[in-house]
Design an enzyme around this catalytic site. Sequence first.
Site, PDB file in Angstrom:
ATOM      1  N   LYS A  52       0.841  -1.152  -0.063  1.00 33.92           N
ATOM      2  CA  LYS A  52      -0.148   0.077   0.048  1.00 33.92           C
ATOM      3  C   LYS A  52       0.763   1.145  -0.013  1.00 33.92           C
ATOM      4  CE  LYS A  52      -4.308   1.282   2.127  1.00 33.92           C
ATOM      5  NZ  LYS A  52      -4.879   1.788   0.701  1.00 33.92           N
ATOM      6  N   SER A  53       0.352   2.496  -0.576  1.00 29.57           N
ATOM      7  CA  SER A  53       1.316   3.587  -0.612  1.00 29.57           C
ATOM      8  C   SER A  53       1.694   4.164   0.888  1.00 29.57           C
ATOM      9  CB  SER A  53       0.699   4.604  -1.303  1.00 29.57           C
ATOM     10  OG  SER A  53       0.754   4.491  -2.796  1.00 29.57           O
ATOM     11  N   ALA A  77     -12.314   5.603  -3.112  1.00 19.91           N
ATOM     12  CA  ALA A  77     -11.780   7.059  -2.448  1.00 19.91           C
ATOM     13  C   ALA A  77     -11.049   6.457  -1.088  1.00 19.91           C
ATOM     14  CB  ALA A  77     -12.526   8.234  -2.509  1.00 19.91           C
ATOM     15  N   CYS A 135      -2.549   9.060  -7.271  1.00 23.00           N
ATOM     16  CA  CYS A 135      -3.712   8.799  -6.496  1.00 23.00           C
ATOM     17  C   CYS A 135      -4.740   9.948  -6.873  1.00 23.00           C
ATOM     18  CB  CYS A 135      -3.468   8.580  -5.206  1.00 23.00           C
ATOM     19  SG  CYS A 135      -4.926   8.729  -4.198  1.00 23.00           S
ATOM     20  N   LYS A 170       4.852   5.831 -10.929  1.00 26.41           N
ATOM     21  CA  LYS A 170       3.322   5.371 -11.252  1.00 26.41           C
ATOM     22  C   LYS A 170       2.573   6.491 -11.599  1.00 26.41           C
ATOM     23  CE  LYS A 170      -0.734   2.533  -9.993  1.00 26.41           C
ATOM     24  NZ  LYS A 170      -1.244   1.577  -8.839  1.00 26.41           N
ATOM     25  N   ILE A 196      -1.831   2.329 -16.060  1.00 31.58           N
ATOM     26  CA  ILE A 196      -2.290   3.593 -15.320  1.00 31.58           C
ATOM     27  C   ILE A 196      -2.705   3.445 -13.917  1.00 31.58           C
ATOM     28  CG2 ILE A 196      -2.662   4.734 -17.425  1.00 31.58           C
ATOM     29  CD1 ILE A 196      -5.770   3.441 -16.709  1.00 31.58           C
ATOM     30  N   ASN A 197      -2.808   4.654 -12.982  1.00 30.90           N
ATOM     31  CA  ASN A 197      -3.581   4.282 -11.846  1.00 30.90           C
ATOM     32  C   ASN A 197      -5.118   4.709 -12.346  1.00 30.90           C
ATOM     33  OD1 ASN A 197      -4.529   4.881  -9.147  1.00 30.90           O
ATOM     34  ND2 ASN A 197      -2.381   5.766  -8.629  1.00 30.90           N
ATOM     35  N   GLY A 249      -7.782  -3.052 -15.145  1.00 31.56           N
ATOM     36  CA  GLY A 249      -8.709  -3.958 -15.535  1.00 31.56           C
ATOM     37  C   GLY A 249      -8.149  -5.258 -16.174  1.00 31.56           C
TER      38      GLY A 249
END
Lengths: 310, 263
Positions: A52-53, A77, A135, A170, A196-197, A249
């Site tokens: 996780k970031s 979110a 993000c 990223k 992509i993010n 995806g």
Amino acid sequence: MPNAKQGEPDIGLDFLDMKLNNPFILASGILGETADLLLSAFKAGAGAVVTKSIGLEPRDGHRNPTIYSTPDGMMNAMGLPNPGIEDFKREMDVLRKTDAVVIGSVFASKPNGFSILAKKMQDYGAAAVELNLSCPHARGYGTEIGSTPASVRRIVKSVAGSVSIPVLAKLTPNTSDICSLGLAAQEAGAKAVVAINTVKAMRIDPLIKRPVLANRYGGLSGSAVKPIGIRCVYELFEVLTIPIIGVGGIATGLDAVEYIMAGATALQIGTAVQTRGVKVFSYLQDELKEFMRKENYGHLSEMRGIVHEP
Amino acid sequence: MSPETVSVSRLIQKKNAAKDCFSLFFESQIQSSPGQFLMIWIPGVDEIPMSVSHCRNGTIGLTVKVLGEATEALCNLEEGDRVRFRGPFGQGFKLEAKRPVLVAGGVGSAPLLLLASTYSSMGVKGDAIIGAKSKDELTLIQEFENLGWNVYIATDDGSNGFKGTASDLLEKKLKVLTLDFLYTCGPEKMLFEVIRIAESVNLPGQAALERLMKCGIGICGSCAINQKLVCRDGPVFDFKELRKISEFGKAKRDAAGRLRPSV
């Protein structure tokens, strides 16, 4: 393709000083907050796992609702909840004693903050560091600082000068020109880009009469964004010389093939871990190998970028 | 998760269940198995996991104790107010007992009530040991009795029934009751004790756990307890699974994901 028909297709990767058993990497933000969960993804077959970031200080993240599932994707979110880099040592110490290939994801609001975090991740034993420049739902972080080439260049340069492990940038798709961001990262010393993010998005509940996420907008992931991710990887492959990690995806082996043909070297998996479970990592390997067998590919490199005009 | 699991419902009835505790009934077609949970969004406030206490004829009931801002807002809802549900999610209780015993602490009786009513509809009845700090915090007692279950009450202060905890009373009752499976829900320290007692006499069972939850669908990791996710692998776990989970009864993660000793 000599000998491609004989034996198993080879889906291993020698990638940025990392030996990956396969190209499927657990994306940041999915099961990445604890060592036990990261290990469960690795044991389920992930070639590597991204944490996780992690930021400089502990953060609770946004208030719920933080997740909303759409018919062909998911919006979140979360708001970068994380225990802070000091506390995260506990999790990295556990991972260090295993053979898991761990990429540390970090976020900060300034280049110096990124550098401090990246050095910590290096000290903690991370094989590489991924910079969250993308993000879309936390004020002062992610997309807000990662959507101009100048800002990307400053951050990547600062980090690349501070650590010896590979630096991955990223990138956000929430821009009119992802190539300029990729080029900035490459020039500043990134060893790969991740694209992509999530795509900035909103849904509204008509009966509740409010956006469905407490933060109002969030990031869309899953099948819905796959065509955007493939387009971004295609565009980046046209201009970059460093490898591209495709994400967005990917839920099946064929999705992975599309990304690889667009130019991806490795792939990250996020939303599909929810829809297909953590076993998705073994399904993806089987499905990718099956395609390669049928189409006579012996190595991933034989497919990479093949749809580009010579 | 498919989008059909999202539904907006109106509150149709609110009943006092204990001190600072209400049973809230919503018009809803949700079919929840005992032990499963819903993510309930109180618009403008928060979205939290809640176990289901009643599920019948197009009505879903939640029994909610006021513990924080979200549960307070939930209990302050008025008839006609709307909420949004996601779910039901998670693994519920196994329905394999011939002679079940339930051990509840405080509002932990809520998911056990749906379990008891489900068993009753299958023609199986059993014993319910229900504990609370004091008599005004005993929750849903009358409803267990209405189902025809034997109810044994324990209060820490002795204001009603046995003086002591539900697990103390279980230890006494084990000597006289015939049981083949134990279900428990309540404060984690109590669950820990109940499981120790049950295992000392080789009584198998399941416990419903509680953790801070955000996504509810097995990806964010907020509800991690070692390698398990309470939202996806639980909230109901077999005793023998819990024995392998070192954080059970010992530690919980906060909203930032920091592991903290349980208080």
